[in-house]
Design a protein around this motif. Sequence first.
Motif, mmCIF file in Angstrom:
data_model
loop_
_atom_site.group_PDB
_atom_site.id
_atom_site.type_symbol
_atom_site.label_atom_id
_atom_site.label_comp_id
_atom_site.label_asym_id
_atom_site.label_seq_id
_atom_site.Cartn_x
_atom_site.Cartn_y
_atom_site.Cartn_z
ATOM 1 N N SER A 161 0.830 -1.208 0.000
ATOM 2 C CA SER A 161 0.000 0.000 0.000
ATOM 3 C C SER A 161 0.867 1.263 0.000
ATOM 4 C CB SER A 161 -0.953 -0.008 1.189
ATOM 5 O OG SER A 161 -1.840 -1.112 1.076
ATOM 6 N N THR A 174 -5.066 2.453 3.164
ATOM 7 C CA THR A 174 -4.616 2.503 4.555
ATOM 8 C C THR A 174 -3.287 1.775 4.691
ATOM 9 O OG1 THR A 174 -6.904 2.541 5.268
ATOM 10 C CG2 THR A 174 -5.273 1.965 6.938
ATOM 11 N N THR A 182 -5.220 -4.347 4.416
ATOM 12 C CA THR A 182 -6.016 -4.307 3.188
ATOM 13 C C THR A 182 -6.885 -5.563 3.120
ATOM 14 O OG1 THR A 182 -4.148 -3.190 2.162
ATOM 15 C CG2 THR A 182 -5.869 -3.949 0.690
ATOM 16 N N ASP A 197 -4.437 -2.749 -5.721
ATOM 17 C CA ASP A 197 -3.816 -3.102 -4.441
ATOM 18 C C ASP A 197 -4.561 -4.334 -3.947
ATOM 19 O OD1 ASP A 197 -2.352 -3.132 -2.128
ATOM 20 O OD2 ASP A 197 -3.246 -1.340 -1.235
HETATM 21 MG MG LIG Z 1 -1.908 -3.016 2.306
#
Ligand SMILES: [Mg+2]
Length: 358
Positions: A161, A174, A182, A197
């Motif tokens: 991320s 986040t 995630t 992501d």
């Molecule tokens: Mg992540």
Amino acid sequence: MKTCQGCGIELQKDNPDFPGYVPEKVFEKANTCMRCYRLTHYRDLQPSPLGVEVYEKAVAEAIEKADTVFQVLDIIDFESSLHPEIERLVRRKRTIGVLTKIDLLPQITSEQEAIEWAKKRLRHTDEIVAVSGKKGWRIEELSNLRGEVTAVVGTTNCGKSTLIKRLIEGAEPTVSPAAGTTLNNLTFTDIKGTILDTPGLWPKGRLLELLCSECAASLVPDKKIVSKLLEVKQGQGISLGGLFYLKLRSERPLVAIVFAPETVEIAKVSDERLENHWQSLLEQKKRPPCVKCQGNLQFEKREMRVGQEDLVIPGLGWISFRHTPASIEVIAPRDLQLPKRTPLVGPKDRDKHKNISR
Ligand SMILES: [Mg+2]
Ligand SMILES: Nc1nc2c(ncn2[C@@H]2O[C@H](COP(=O)(O)OP(=O)(O)O)[C@@H](O)[C@H]2O)c(=O)[nH]1
Ligand SMILES: [Zn+2]
Ligand SMILES: [Zn+2]
């Protein structure tokens, strides 16, 4: 359907104990879930609420959709990053190996050395780049390797991320030291194309998984990995925090170079003092482990031979040796794997350590 822009989960206002919860009165305006809000603003380390199958399915879907895969590998915890399921899934796609957290490597190892080292271990990658998501190093170069649809995959906490925040302007997934932040695939688009992501997959046998979320987060290094050179004689040993102990059994003195986050205490301790030493760490509240984790961990003794290879303690660090081979006895949590590997920091570099603490 409204999804959280931080973790990808569907937002809901009905059950505070379920993922994706947002209180009713802010539901209309909210674009992140309460868990992400707390992870971001209070460093509140909430454990991941979903099962492994959900994550694996999301990763497989993202790779399926993509023409390019960024396989993210944490250079500090490389062994844990090499997830067999990811290795299997990336086989048929154009795959870029992204070594990240390069800013944490001891200065004496160059990016190029890290790349060469990783090349020998990654069979399915078409190319390897070494970056720092945190510092923004080599992001331009990586960005040029993007495809039309790029899936960013890797184990939990390897830095996916953080990278995406760098790659796409305005992307706000986040980021936290808690594993499993995630929860579902997140899609980000700019003029170059789309980036996905994905949730991290859980590696086996890593320390982070055996500890409470606070203790685990304390092991995610913030600053450079420190190295400490120690010489031990027969019967003497080295303790890493309250989690790992190594005692020399063979006659010839052994030199060990320990690499670990600075939060981990590295000390020379004789085995009759070990119990007291670990007890005093607990009393001083030096994590990890906390009292609760100490109670949950089951320690076991293992006999090992060490040679020119690094002994890896996944999630904690690694140890290189000189004056080998040697026989050692290790005390460590039972479920912790202890793989060996070709040294990451070459012998020429290791000789730069001047001060031997005795
Ligand atoms: Mg992540
Ligand atoms: N020093 C350093 N820390 C990083 C880097 N990338 C990520 N981190 C840290 O590693 C932890 C996990 O990062 P995150 O991006 O949430 O990982 P993810 O689980 O793979 O998405 C966070 O504490 C980040 O600040 C990096 O390049 N350098
Ligand atoms: Zn969220
Ligand atoms: Zn703990």
